[in-house]
Design an enzyme around this catalytic site. Structure first.
Site, PDB file in Angstrom:
ATOM      1  N   GLY A   1      -8.040  -5.884  -3.059  1.00 60.01           N
ATOM      2  CA  GLY A   1      -8.551  -7.254  -3.157  1.00 60.01           C
ATOM      3  C   GLY A   1      -8.399  -7.983  -1.827  1.00 60.01           C
ATOM      4  O   GLY A   1      -9.329  -8.620  -1.323  1.00 60.01           O
TER       5      GLY A   1
ATOM      6  N   ASP B   1       0.292   0.312  -7.814  1.00 62.52           N
ATOM      7  CA  ASP B   1      -0.653   1.166  -8.549  1.00 62.52           C
ATOM      8  C   ASP B   1      -0.950   2.481  -7.819  1.00 62.52           C
ATOM      9  O   ASP B   1      -1.469   3.412  -8.437  1.00 62.52           O
ATOM     10  CB  ASP B   1      -1.985   0.434  -8.772  1.00 62.52           C
TER      11      ASP B   1
ATOM     12  N   THR C   1       0.501  -1.502  -2.894  1.00 65.77           N
ATOM     13  CA  THR C   1       0.280  -1.744  -4.328  1.00 65.77           C
ATOM     14  C   THR C   1       1.158  -0.781  -5.119  1.00 65.77           C
ATOM     15  O   THR C   1       1.277   0.397  -4.750  1.00 65.77           O
ATOM     16  CB  THR C   1      -1.191  -1.556  -4.795  1.00 65.77           C
TER      17      THR C   1
END
Ligand code: F6P
Length: 341
Positions: A101, A123, A121
């Protein structure tokens, strides 16, 4: 030079390590370091402050980010305003630790801002790097939880369903679940087959007292879609996934008659002090980005590939998310030890 540091997107354990390592290296090379508060919000609002050595001391062992961050503020449609605000900060360069992002929000400024990137991140789904910092810490939270919840599962003869983060990528469920030998791991990249899973659980019911299932928040059954918990309209990525843990627990109980409970690990996965692996990675990346700044080697990123921190073009972090290959070698290893995936 006068160099800004900004942390953007959701926080990840290790952000403070990047600030400390990059800050200390830049100061020792004679540069001025400027902290920008709350990601892009701080640029728009002109919220900056000079970083001196005492501010950096001991940051590395803390979760969160000493600069603050935001995953709600993008630049889309506000590019001209962003550039105008950035110019007012009078910076010679900007180090950004962020996820897709954040980097996509900076795409259009290649010719206007001297950028250097650090991939971040929990993730672990950022393109251009084999691993992102924060991921190892998030996996350790998942693994500790599986180990702990196995006791109550076996004590009560229950199924414990653990929902973990990761958005559309199953890395956290896979790495954390495998590290603790969860019985079942469900990831978005491998939509599960309800009848097959039911058969696996019923077989386990005959042979063991309890069962632990790790389910990625983005996981879904064949022919179905991921569950969306809610939307954050102003965020660059507005959808927040979630709910599959609870619905899985209901489904398991209903279809196998095995009492089930669920737990959502949520933001605990982002809020633990970084592991040694994450600390080491952020130290190496922080030093690397400071050196890139010193050499004025702009629009580059520190990435981790083939076991070492390397330099790559910043564009490589701006590609679509790096998902788990459904036939990844980790998937095969999990199957080899009897994990349902
Ligand atoms: O991208 C990191 C992440 O923690 C995802 O795993 C999760 O889906 C999302 O952020 C949660 O966002 P928020 O902090 O807005 O709840």
């Amino acid at each position: 030079m006068r160099i800004g540091i900004l942390t953007g997107g959701g926080d990840a354990p290790g952000l403070n390590g990047v600030i400390e390592a990059a800050g200390k290296t830049l100061l020792s090379l004679g540069h001025q370091v400027i902290g920008i508060r709350d990601g892009f919000e701080g640029v728009f609002a002109g919220q900056v402050f000079p970083i001196e050595a005492p501010f950096l001391e001991g940051l590395h062992s803390h979760a969160g980010t000493a600069l603050g961050t935001s995953n709600k503020c993008g630049t889309e449609g506000r590019e001209a305003e962003f550039l105008e605000c950035y110019k007012k900060l009078n910076l010679d360069g900007l180090i950004v630790a962020g996820g897709d992002g954040t980097f996509n929000g900076l795409k259009s400024f290649k010719n206007d801002i001297h950028l250097i990137g650090v991939p971040k991140t929990i993730d672990n789904d950022l393109a251009g790097t084999d691993i992102t910092f924060g991921y190892d810490t998030a996996c350790s939270v998942v693994a500790e939880s599986v180990d702990a919840l196995r006791y109550t599962a076996h004590a009560h003869k229950r199924v414990m369903v653990i929902e973990v983060m990761g958005r559309t990528a199953g890395w956290i469920a896979l790495g954390g679940g495998m590290s603790a030998y969860a019985d079942v791991i469900l990831i978005p990249e491998r939509p599960f087959h309800r009848e097959e899973l039911k058969k696996f659980i019923l077989e386990k019911k005959n042979t063991q007292r309890g069962l632990v299932c790790v389910v990625s928040e983005g996981a879904f059954a064949e022919g179905e879609s991921p569950e969306v918990a809610f939307h954050v309209p102003e965020a660059p990525q507005p959808e927040r996934l979630g709910g599959i843990g609870e619905s899985m627990a209901h489904w398991v109980q209903h279809s196998t008659d095995w009492e089930s409970r669920h737990i959502v690990l949520g933001h605990l996965q982002r809020s633990k002090p970084p592991t040694t692996t994450d600390r080491f990675l952020t130290l190496a990346m922080g030093v690397q980005v400071a050196q890139l700044v010193h050499q004025k080697d702009w629009f580059k990123a520190a990435v981790y590939r083939q076991g070492v921190v390397q330099v790559a073009p910043l564009e490589e972090l701006m590609q679509p998310p790096r998902l788990v290959d459904p036939n990844h070698r980790w998937v095969k290893m999990a199957q080899a030890v009897g994990i349902y995936i």
